[in-house]
Design an enzyme around this catalytic site. Structure first.
Site, PDB file in Angstrom:
ATOM      1  N   ARG A 175       0.117  -6.386  10.702  1.00  0.00           N
ATOM      2  CA  ARG A 175      -0.316  -5.036  11.745  1.00  0.00           C
ATOM      3  C   ARG A 175      -0.708  -5.666  12.427  1.00  0.00           C
ATOM      4  NH1 ARG A 175       3.079  -2.478   8.849  1.00  0.00           N
ATOM      5  NH2 ARG A 175       2.628   0.398   8.878  1.00  0.00           N
ATOM      6  N   SER A 217      -1.155   5.750  10.080  1.00  0.00           N
ATOM      7  CA  SER A 217      -2.078   4.886   9.616  1.00  0.00           C
ATOM      8  C   SER A 217      -3.631   4.213  10.249  1.00  0.00           C
ATOM      9  CB  SER A 217      -1.744   3.925   8.780  1.00  0.00           C
ATOM     10  OG  SER A 217       0.195   4.200   8.646  1.00  0.00           O
ATOM     11  N   GLU A 241      -6.594  -0.248  11.597  1.00  0.00           N
ATOM     12  CA  GLU A 241      -5.412  -0.767  12.010  1.00  0.00           C
ATOM     13  C   GLU A 241      -5.712   0.033  13.290  1.00  0.00           C
ATOM     14  OE1 GLU A 241      -1.413   1.058  12.655  1.00  0.00           O
ATOM     15  OE2 GLU A 241      -1.405   0.503  10.013  1.00  0.00           O
TER      16      GLU A 241
HETATM   17  N1  EPU Z   1      -0.743   7.319  -1.980  1.00  0.00           N
HETATM   18  C1  EPU Z   1      -1.489   7.473  -2.245  1.00  0.00           C
HETATM   19  N2  EPU Z   1      -2.736   9.265  -1.695  1.00  0.00           N
HETATM   20  C2  EPU Z   1      -1.732   9.451  -0.355  1.00  0.00           C
HETATM   21  C3  EPU Z   1      -0.804   8.381   0.375  1.00  0.00           C
HETATM   22  C4  EPU Z   1      -0.860   7.583  -0.659  1.00  0.00           C
HETATM   23  O1  EPU Z   1      -1.643   7.949  -3.328  1.00  0.00           O
HETATM   24  O2  EPU Z   1      -2.193   9.710   0.414  1.00  0.00           O
HETATM   25  C5  EPU Z   1       0.205   5.679  -2.468  1.00  0.00           C
HETATM   26  C6  EPU Z   1       1.245   6.340  -3.364  1.00  0.00           C
HETATM   27  O3  EPU Z   1       1.089   5.942  -4.206  1.00  0.00           O
HETATM   28  C7  EPU Z   1       2.064   5.872  -2.551  1.00  0.00           C
HETATM   29  C8  EPU Z   1       1.941   4.292  -1.832  1.00  0.00           C
HETATM   30  O4  EPU Z   1       0.678   4.545  -1.112  1.00  0.00           O
HETATM   31  O5  EPU Z   1       3.354   5.855  -3.189  1.00  0.00           O
HETATM   32  C9  EPU Z   1       2.407   4.597  -0.552  1.00  0.00           C
HETATM   33  O6  EPU Z   1       2.331   4.763   0.451  1.00  0.00           O
HETATM   34  P1  EPU Z   1       3.631   5.188   1.384  1.00  0.00           P
HETATM   35  O7  EPU Z   1       4.881   5.101   1.434  1.00  0.00           O
HETATM   36  O8  EPU Z   1       3.311   6.627   2.620  1.00  0.00           O
HETATM   37  O9  EPU Z   1       2.429   4.590   2.558  1.00  0.00           O
HETATM   38  P2  EPU Z   1       1.530   3.411   2.509  1.00  0.00           P
HETATM   39  O10 EPU Z   1       1.285   2.371   2.608  1.00  0.00           O
HETATM   40  O11 EPU Z   1       0.530   4.681   2.913  1.00  0.00           O
HETATM   41  C10 EPU Z   1       2.596   2.414   5.203  1.00  0.00           C
HETATM   42  C11 EPU Z   1       2.067   1.887   6.599  1.00  0.00           C
HETATM   43  C12 EPU Z   1       2.508   2.695   7.846  1.00  0.00           C
HETATM   44  C13 EPU Z   1       4.541   2.663   6.658  1.00  0.00           C
HETATM   45  C14 EPU Z   1       4.876   3.479   5.211  1.00  0.00           C
HETATM   46  C15 EPU Z   1       5.911   3.263   4.915  1.00  0.00           C
HETATM   47  C16 EPU Z   1       0.038   0.723   6.531  1.00  0.00           C
HETATM   48  C17 EPU Z   1      -0.798   0.663   6.923  1.00  0.00           C
HETATM   49  N3  EPU Z   1       0.976   1.516   6.781  1.00  0.00           N
HETATM   50  O12 EPU Z   1       1.661   3.049   4.745  1.00  0.00           O
HETATM   51  O13 EPU Z   1       2.305   2.884   8.248  1.00  0.00           O
HETATM   52  O14 EPU Z   1       5.278   4.428   7.335  1.00  0.00           O
HETATM   53  O15 EPU Z   1       3.826   2.242   4.537  1.00  0.00           O
HETATM   54  O16 EPU Z   1       6.857   1.780   4.580  1.00  0.00           O
HETATM   55  O17 EPU Z   1       0.584  -0.307   6.663  1.00  0.00           O
HETATM   56  C18 EPU Z   1       1.220   2.938  10.902  1.00  0.00           C
HETATM   57  O18 EPU Z   1       1.077   1.941  10.539  1.00  0.00           O
HETATM   58  O19 EPU Z   1       0.347   3.793  11.193  1.00  0.00           O
HETATM   59  C19 EPU Z   1       2.020   3.670   9.360  1.00  0.00           C
HETATM   60  C20 EPU Z   1       2.336   4.722   9.517  1.00  0.00           C
END
Ligand code: EPU
Length: 338
Positions: free
Chosen positions: A164, A238, A334
């Site tokens: 990012r 995010s 971010e």
């Molecule tokens: N999780 C929780 N609680 C929550 C949310 C997430 O426990 O409320 C845990 C779960 O274990 C889940 C893990 O976090 O398995 C990962 O969650 P998710 O797949 O939703 O992805 P993320 O790491 O929260 C990142 C990116 C997103 C992108 C998703 C999918 C960043 C900061 N964010 O989110 O990007 O869509 O992966 O690849 O890296 C963005 O940058 O605006 C964005 C939405």
């Protein structure tokens, strides 16, 4: 091209924050941008270039010339047996570009379907989702230096992409207006379904023959199920980055919180989902007035109506402090705060 005064930025940011710009103008060509650079309003004021406005939090009125990039258009500039170079105007909507690529069978962006924002914003913060980041397919971009109006081409290496991150968020912040971006897409797709719930979603969709279209549809289904639509609930995706910590530190926290999850990074660190940390710290679904932490994805802060940018920033501070005191991990934002 017209420079307007005292314009509400509410329609131009996905948080829907109602702040005003001292001056506001949009441009749909490099000529118009150069006219703006030569204007008195530009010379006498700071400037801010807006793309889709989907990764920005306004906390005050902008005493500046706010410029909206509306350069559209998409064209193939080189075609080989196995790849293709596609150049798109920086004002083009990112998802429309993904739809265009899928329609023409150009692979590489299907995992990035439905990310809000514009083409020009995509390299700014090296957008990524479901195991793909744009740095993997980025070829080059053209930008105009806001100081002198000169054109500069940036290669992939020159953008200094990180998680990012890019030069445009750091040493060149507000210096360049990106006018077009060229992506190198593949005519022979390599499907990437290993991340998260993609494969499971594809199975549930009953897909037998995998395609870039099916992957994009799976990604759209997953995103729609847990991310709020900015047209209905103000948000910027995010709000925080997923923090990277050292393996030793990870093991220590895991002793106290056995359900902690983490993904090894190339630097032998562990990346932890900030959404998990925020949820464990008790913020998921929190709502106070019109400000909240989204109930289906704790990494997303939301504006349920008339929240101010300061209220959202204040909530983010409280979350940072609380995660810091619970886990000893400092979250980084971010979203760009102005
Ligand atoms: N999780 C929780 N609680 C929550 C949310 C997430 O426990 O409320 C845990 C779960 O274990 C889940 C893990 O976090 O398995 C990962 O969650 P998710 O797949 O939703 O992805 P993320 O790491 O929260 C990142 C990116 C997103 C992108 C998703 C999918 C960043 C900061 N964010 O989110 O990007 O869509 O992966 O690849 O890296 C963005 O940058 O605006 C964005 C939405």
């Amino acid at each position: 091209m017209q420079i307007k005064e005292n314009i509400s930025l509410q329609p131009f940011n996905s948080f829907g924050i109602d702040v005003y710009a001292k001056y506001f103008a949009s441009f749909n060509s490099i000529d118009q941008l150069q006219e703006l650079i030569a204007s008195t309003q530009h010379k006498k004021n700071k400037h801010l270039i807006l793309g889709g406005g989907s990764n920005i939090l306004f906390t005050k009125n902008m005493e500046a010339l706010v410029i909206k990039n509306e350069i559209e258009g998409v064209e193939v500039i080189e075609e080989q047996d196995d790849f293709i170079l596609v150049q798109a105007g920086a004002g083009m909507n990112w998802h429309q570009f993904v739809v265009y690529c899928i329609h023409h069978g150009y692979a590489g962006v299907e995992n990035l379907a439905l990310i809000p924002g514009s083409i020009g914003a995509s390299p700014m913060q090296n957008i990524g989702a479901y195991g793909v980041e744009i740095k993997d397919i980025f070829h080059s971009l053209e930008a105009i230096d806001m100081h002198d109006g000169n054109k500069k081409i940036f290669t992939n290496a020159e953008c200094e992409f990180g998680y990012r991150e890019s030069v445009f968020k750091n040493k060149y912040k507000d210096q360049f207006a990106i006018t077009s971006v060229t992506y190198r897409l593949s005519k022979k797709p390599v499907f990437n379904t290993t991340y998260g719930a993609i494969q499971q979603e594809i199975d549930e969709m009953g897909i037998k023959d995998l395609s870039i279209k099916a992957i994009a549809q799976a990604v759209m289904n997953i995103r729609n199920s847990k991310l709020p639509d900015p047209l209905k609930i103000g948000n910027a995706g995010s709000f925080f980055k997923n923090p990277e910590i050292e393996t030793g530190e990870f093991e220590k926290i895991k002793l106290a919180f056995p359900s902690l999850v983490g993904y090894p990074t190339k630097k032998d660190n562990i990346k932890i989902p900030a959404g998990w940390l925020i949820e464990q710290a008790g913020w998921k679904g929190f709502k106070e007035g019109d400000v909240g932490c989204y109930d289906k994805q704790a990494l997303v802060l939301v504006n349920y109506g008339k929240a101010t940018g300061m209220q959202i920033l204040d909530l983010s501070e409280r979350i940072i402090k609380s995660v810091q005191s619970t886990f000893g991990i400092m979250l980084q934002r971010e979203v760009n705060v102005y």
